[in-house]
Design a protein around this motif. Structure first.
Motif, PDB file in Angstrom:
ATOM      1  N   LEU A  80     -50.351 -52.434  28.316  1.00  0.00           N
ATOM      2  CA  LEU A  80     -51.597 -52.979  28.836  1.00  0.00           C
ATOM      3  C   LEU A  80     -51.350 -54.345  29.447  1.00  0.00           C
ATOM      4  N   ARG A  83     -55.830 -58.660  30.015  1.00  0.00           N
ATOM      5  CA  ARG A  83     -57.275 -58.397  29.954  1.00  0.00           C
ATOM      6  C   ARG A  83     -57.567 -57.067  29.267  1.00  0.00           C
ATOM      7  N   GLU A  84     -56.754 -56.057  29.549  1.00  0.00           N
ATOM      8  CA  GLU A  84     -56.965 -54.755  28.919  1.00  0.00           C
ATOM      9  C   GLU A  84     -56.784 -54.834  27.406  1.00  0.00           C
ATOM     10  N   GLU A  88     -59.689 -54.070  24.591  1.00  0.00           N
ATOM     11  CA  GLU A  88     -59.564 -53.085  23.513  1.00  0.00           C
ATOM     12  C   GLU A  88     -59.855 -53.718  22.157  1.00  0.00           C
ATOM     13  N   ASP A 208     -53.862 -45.170  37.072  1.00  0.00           N
ATOM     14  CA  ASP A 208     -53.303 -46.221  36.222  1.00  0.00           C
ATOM     15  C   ASP A 208     -52.453 -45.591  35.117  1.00  0.00           C
TER      16      ASP A 208
END
Length: 580
Positions: A80, A83-84, A88, A208
């Motif tokens: 990731l 930001r991802e 999460e 992605d």
């Protein structure tokens, strides 16, 4: 701090997150004293050497050196971006991620709506490739390129019919023209219905790492411009951030040894058809820093493949320049120039898998490529040429992060110009020195940094260290900045410190210290005693240096009396004894 997420929000997410819970869901852990241990998920091992500390909210592998916070763990294990990972953890903690400042291309359509309509569009294009009456031209084009049906299906290739409203007619009733437009599927005046952006093209869905469709690349059939058309920037698609083909790479190997970075969709697809499943492509732009970071999250070894013509060499120079800030220690970047008039697609079809893989072994380390490029424009037989090399090297070296890699580049250039290492770069470019080589005893200051990082509450016990400027021991600047950073935190914690220092030179230096398998005290009281002894010894040495300086500057040495001469000799002997 990475991204545009407020630091207060990141601190709040970390405060509500238990690293043991997050890692324990992925790695079987058992308690061992204050910590938990298990087999490292980042390398193969039989004896567990992976530790997780609930108190420090920190993980560390004594086998491979992997370490970090819960955010870093998710970034590494799930590939990731920052930001991802925050998103999460925030979702797990029941927190809403703050919205970024809307960009001109963004709208009220939520990411979930955009992902849904893009997936539906991808399914529509695939159906058209199989059943539309005019799809024969697209099928024939793919066959002429040597592509088989199985590979086309694996990459979800499709066909956009040469009409103005095929997609909008199929999906408009379900999603509405506004959502289609915000997903980049419609073009035309915002005030009208618009028309299908992709028409008469073979469609390559851009996905992605999770396999979600973000946008499309369309290759025109027959004559026309542009030959390749990409989706516009949207709330979920950023051309300079994504790489085409990553889902295929990760499906075939969770931890690929090498990633080949190529320039075209067909390069990725054709390499995969020949059994080479570790390739990804840029999206019609020069390789960006964000794409490099994305690639390095998958593997530490990248090979950049470029055409052998002048345009390919110019692209290589842009890519290498963009890559320099990302070349932290442990990353291996190589450059490969293909034969002239060849690309990976044509070359693998001509010579086959084994010969292609053998050819990629000729890739040149980027350090050597960089030096060759600099030397190529200078005459090292003259003083002027050597001076020119230094001037050309300075702006490139300044882009490199502190660490071993930059030191090696400087050493290479120093040997070429025949001058001592650090003199080839300005003082502002001099790296934060890495604390030690394995097997050497760490310096007292580096040991103090390590103790403070692992026991940050000790910052409250430390007084004024400015007298140490008298002797300026190795690492003092980092120690002082560490103290200042810990005092600014609402709560002195290692995970908060690492996130506040993420992507900084100090963060890289601290990360290098933490990576060493250094024995630590089991109890905070033991750490406090050791840290106090180190600082008292350093302050005593600084006081002696200050006294020595006072004595030798007060009067000429010939005018010192017997007691003063004896004191000077004693102080010099203590300094020579290495009390640092």
């Amino acid at each position: 701090m990475s991204g545009r997420i407020p630091e207060d929000f990141i601190d709040a997410v970390l405060a509500r997150t238990d690293i043991v819970e997050v890692i324990g869901a992925r790695v079987p852990l058992r308690r061992s004293g204050r910590e938990l241990v298990g087999r490292c998920p980042f390398h193969e091992e039989k004896t567990p050497s992976f530790t997780v500390s609930p108190q420090k909210q920190f993980y560390h592998c004594f086998g491979c050196g992997a370490h970090g916070t819960v955010i870093g763990f998710l970034m590494a294990i799930d590939r990731l971006d920052f930001r991802e990972a925050i998103a999460e953890l925030a979702q797990h903690a029941g927190m809403a991620l703050p919205r970024e400042t809307p960009q001109p291309h963004e709208s009220g359509a939520s990411p979930a709506e955009l992902y849904e309509v893009l997936a539906a569009a991808s399914a529509f294009y695939r159906t058209q490739l199989r059943h539309h009456p005019s799809a024969a031209g697209a099928v024939e084009y793919l066959k002429q390129r040597g592509l088989d049906g199985r590979t086309a299906a694996r990459f979800h290739l499709g066909f956009a019919p040469d009409g103005w409203d095929g997609l909008s007619q199929a999906l408009g009733g379900r999603y509405g023209s506004d959502v289609l437009r915000h997903a980049g599927l419609l073009a035309g005046d915002d005030g009208g219905r618009g028309y299908d952006r992709f028409r008469g093209r073979v469609m390559f869905p851009i996905e992605d790492r999770r396999g979600r469709v973000l946008g499309f690349g369309g290759r025109i059939l027959g004559q026309g411009e542009p030959k390749y058309l990409n989706s516009p920037e949207t709330a979920v698609f950023h051309k300079g951030r994504e790489l085409y083909g990553l889902p295929n790479v990760l499906t075939q190997a969770r931890n690929p040894h090498t990633l080949l970075v190529v320039e075209g969709y067909m390069d990725v697809v054709m390499l995969a058809q020949h059994g080479i499943d570790n390739a990804a492509a840029v999206l019609g732009t020069a390789l960006t820093a964000e794409q490099l970071r994305s690639a390095f999250r998958i593997t530490p070894r990248l090979v950049l493949c470029f055409d052998g013509d002048n345009a390919g060499r110019r692209a290589a120079e842009r890519a290498v320049d963009n890559a320099l800030p990302e070349l932290a220690s442990g990353r291996d970047l190589r450059v490969l120039f293909l034969p002239e008039d060849e690309d990976p697609d044509s070359l693998v079809r001509r010579i086959g898998k084994e010969a292609f893989l053998e050819f990629t072994e000729q890739a040149v380390p980027v350090s050597q490529h960089l030096v060759d490029r600099l030397v190529g424009g200078t005459n090292l037989a003259t003083d002027e040429g050597r001076a020119q090399l230094v001037e050309l090297a300075k702006p490139l070296i300044e882009k490199l992060p502190p660490g071993t890699y930059r030191e090696l580049i400087i050493e290479k250039i120093s040997r070429l110009v025949g001058r001592a290492g650090w003199s080839v770069v300005p003082s502002a470019c001099a790296p934060t020195r890495i604390p030690r080589i394995a097997g050497q005893r760490p310096s007292p200051v580096w040991r103090a940094v390590l103790l403070l990082a692992h026991y940050p509450n000790l910052v409250q016990q430390i007084g004024d260290l400015t007298p140490l400027a008298q002797i300026h021991p190795d690492g003092l600047d980092l120690l002082l900045r560490l103290l200042a950073a810990l005092r600014e935190l609402r709560q002195p914690r290692l995970d908060l410190l690492l996130e506040h220092w993420r992507d900084s030179a100090d963060g890289a230096a601290l990360s290098s210290i933490l990576a060493h398998a250094e024995a630590l005290p089991d109890e905070p009281a033991q750490a406090q005693r050791e840290l106090q002894e180190i600082l008292e010894r350093l302050l005593s040495h600084a006081a002696q240096a200050r006294r020595l300086n006072t004595l030798v500057r007060a009067v000429p040495p010939s005018q010192l009396d017997a007691d003063q001469r004896a004191e000077v000799l004693a102080l010099l002997n203590r300094r020579g004894g290495g009390q640092t």
